[in-house]
Design an enzyme around this catalytic site. Structure first.
Site, PDB file in Angstrom:
ATOM      1  CB  SER A  78     -72.454  74.300 -64.492  1.00  0.00           C
ATOM      2  OG  SER A  78     -71.015  74.729 -65.829  1.00  0.00           O
ATOM      3  CB  SER A 112     -69.296  76.074 -65.309  1.00  0.00           C
ATOM      4  OG  SER A 112     -70.727  76.843 -64.828  1.00  0.00           O
ATOM      5  CE  LYS A 131     -71.066  71.885 -68.118  1.00  0.00           C
ATOM      6  NZ  LYS A 131     -70.837  73.440 -67.401  1.00  0.00           N
TER       7      LYS A 131
END
Length: 393
Positions: free
Chosen positions: A132, A156, A57
């Site tokens: 996320s 997330s 990420k």
């Protein structure tokens, strides 16, 4: 040859999903192209993750690459050092093939991103990939990488795992170093592995933590708490577990969100509201909602959180594992109003984060325990018994 074949598969998957906005390429050359010029050290035996491709990420630093945080404000300079979590995967033989797109500043449940493009869900085209860490989950679902790293503050890692039909582990705070990982709310921030199976997730956890997880042959003797009328509860009884209903402590959410909001506001104090126009409307609203949380309100929230944790710990006495859905409601649809759905979508994952417990999301099934080995062992047992990854609702 194994390394070259793995890179070639990733490159083809990246090409096939070029319109899905799964990766953030903010540098002069694609991340995967860096592999061609890198010499890997020769070892006497294959490393733990030899030939395994992975993505991280874009909240996580990799030396020589930019870390955008999914925003328009960051990423002008290359990172000077690599986060320890990435170093461990590379030392184990992992091959970094990309930095994954995400919800802006890792604060949202859809990974719709006005700066880098909305991440699309390769497995369920009518759904968002969740957030996320939506780009990481989408990369696994698309075959771009075998495993990945996400971050999780209130769900997330786990929400995208449910939306994209993959597996994600939220460890306890402090179980892994978050050095080199951009913060959201440090009291709850963690970095966690994601994969397409529990077995692969456990393998990555071993590379990250050094902990070996041995699969249970059965769940005989274990007591499984069942929350939210979890549809998969019968599977655990079939594997030998005793089932008990348990009620999740939703009264922990008000103090939790107060703490998250106050810490997030501090995280952004150098850039917000001074650079408010560079933020998306959604994140601006969230930051504006946190304004005015003072010291007394914050301290009261911390005390309330601790009290609920202590009470629930007593209620969990005699229960080995808790099972519940990952998502608190239907997975967020394309074009939904993120502000309208995030509370329901993330209500169960947020409770678990607030409690400070580790959790393994196997699609829309969440296993919650006292340590990472507990949830991984039970997840491995279920997987070996034929348990599939539940699809999102």
């Amino acid at each position: 040859m194994e390394r070259e074949a793995a890179i070639a598969r990733s490159a083809e998957a990246i090409r096939l999903h070029s319109g899905y906005n799964i990766l953030i390429e903010s540098g002069a050359e694609p991340v995967i192209d860096r592999l061609a010029g890198r010499d890997l050290p020769l070892t006497a035996r294959p490393a733990e993750l030899s030939g395994w491709t992975f993505v991280v990420k874009d909240m996580i630093d990799v030396a020589g690459l930019r870390t955008t945080r999914g925003s328009a404000l960051y990423g002008s300079e290359e990172a000077l050092a690599t986060a320890p979590c990435v170093e461990r995967l590379e030392r184990a033989g992992g091959l970094l093939v990309g930095k994954a797109n995400q919800h802006e500043f890792a604060w949202g449940v859809t990974s719709e991103n006005p700066h880098w493009g909305d991440v699309r869900n390769p497995r369920h085209e009518h759904l968002t990939p969740g957030g996320s860490s939506g780009g990481t989950a989408a990369a696994l679902a698309a075959g771009i990488a075998r495993v990945g790293l996400g971050t999780d503050t209130g769900g997330s890692v786990r929400i995208p795992a449910a939306c994209c039909g993959v597996v994600g582990l939220r460890p306890r705070v402090g179980a892994l170093s978050i050095e080199g990982v951009a913060p959201v709310a440090p009291m709850f921030d963690v970095v966690g592995p994601m994969a397409t199976s529990v077995a692969d997730c456990a393998r990555v956890w071993r590379a990250l933590s050094g902990e070996v997880t041995r699969r249970l042959d059965s769940l005989s003797g274990l007591v499984v708490g069942v929350g939210e009328a979890c549809k998969q509860a019968g599977e655990f009884a079939h594997l030998g577990a005793e089932l008990r209903e348990i009620t999740l402590p939703y009264d922990i959410l008000p103090p939790y969100w107060t703490i998250v909001g106050a810490q997030a506001r501090r995280t952004h104090e150098a850039t917000y509201p001074r650079n408010a126009t560079s933020y998306s409307e959604g994140v601006r609203r969230k930051l504006d909602d946190t304004a005015g949380i003072g010291h007394r309100e914050y301290r009261r929230a911390v005390e309330e959180l601790a009290a609920v944790r202590a009470r629930f710990s007593a209620e969990m006495s005699g229960i080995d594992i808790l099972v519940a859905p990952t998502l608190g409601g239907p997975a967020p649809r394309l074009g939904c109003d993120e502000a309208a759905v995030r509370g329901e979508v993330g209500r169960i994952t947020a409770v678990v984060s607030a409690l400070g417990l580790p959790a393994l999301a196997i699609g829309d099934l969440q296993l919650v325990g006292r340590c990472e080995a507990d949830v991984l062992r039970v997840g491995l047992c279920r997987e070996a018994g034929g348990g599939e990854i539940p699809a999102p609702r």
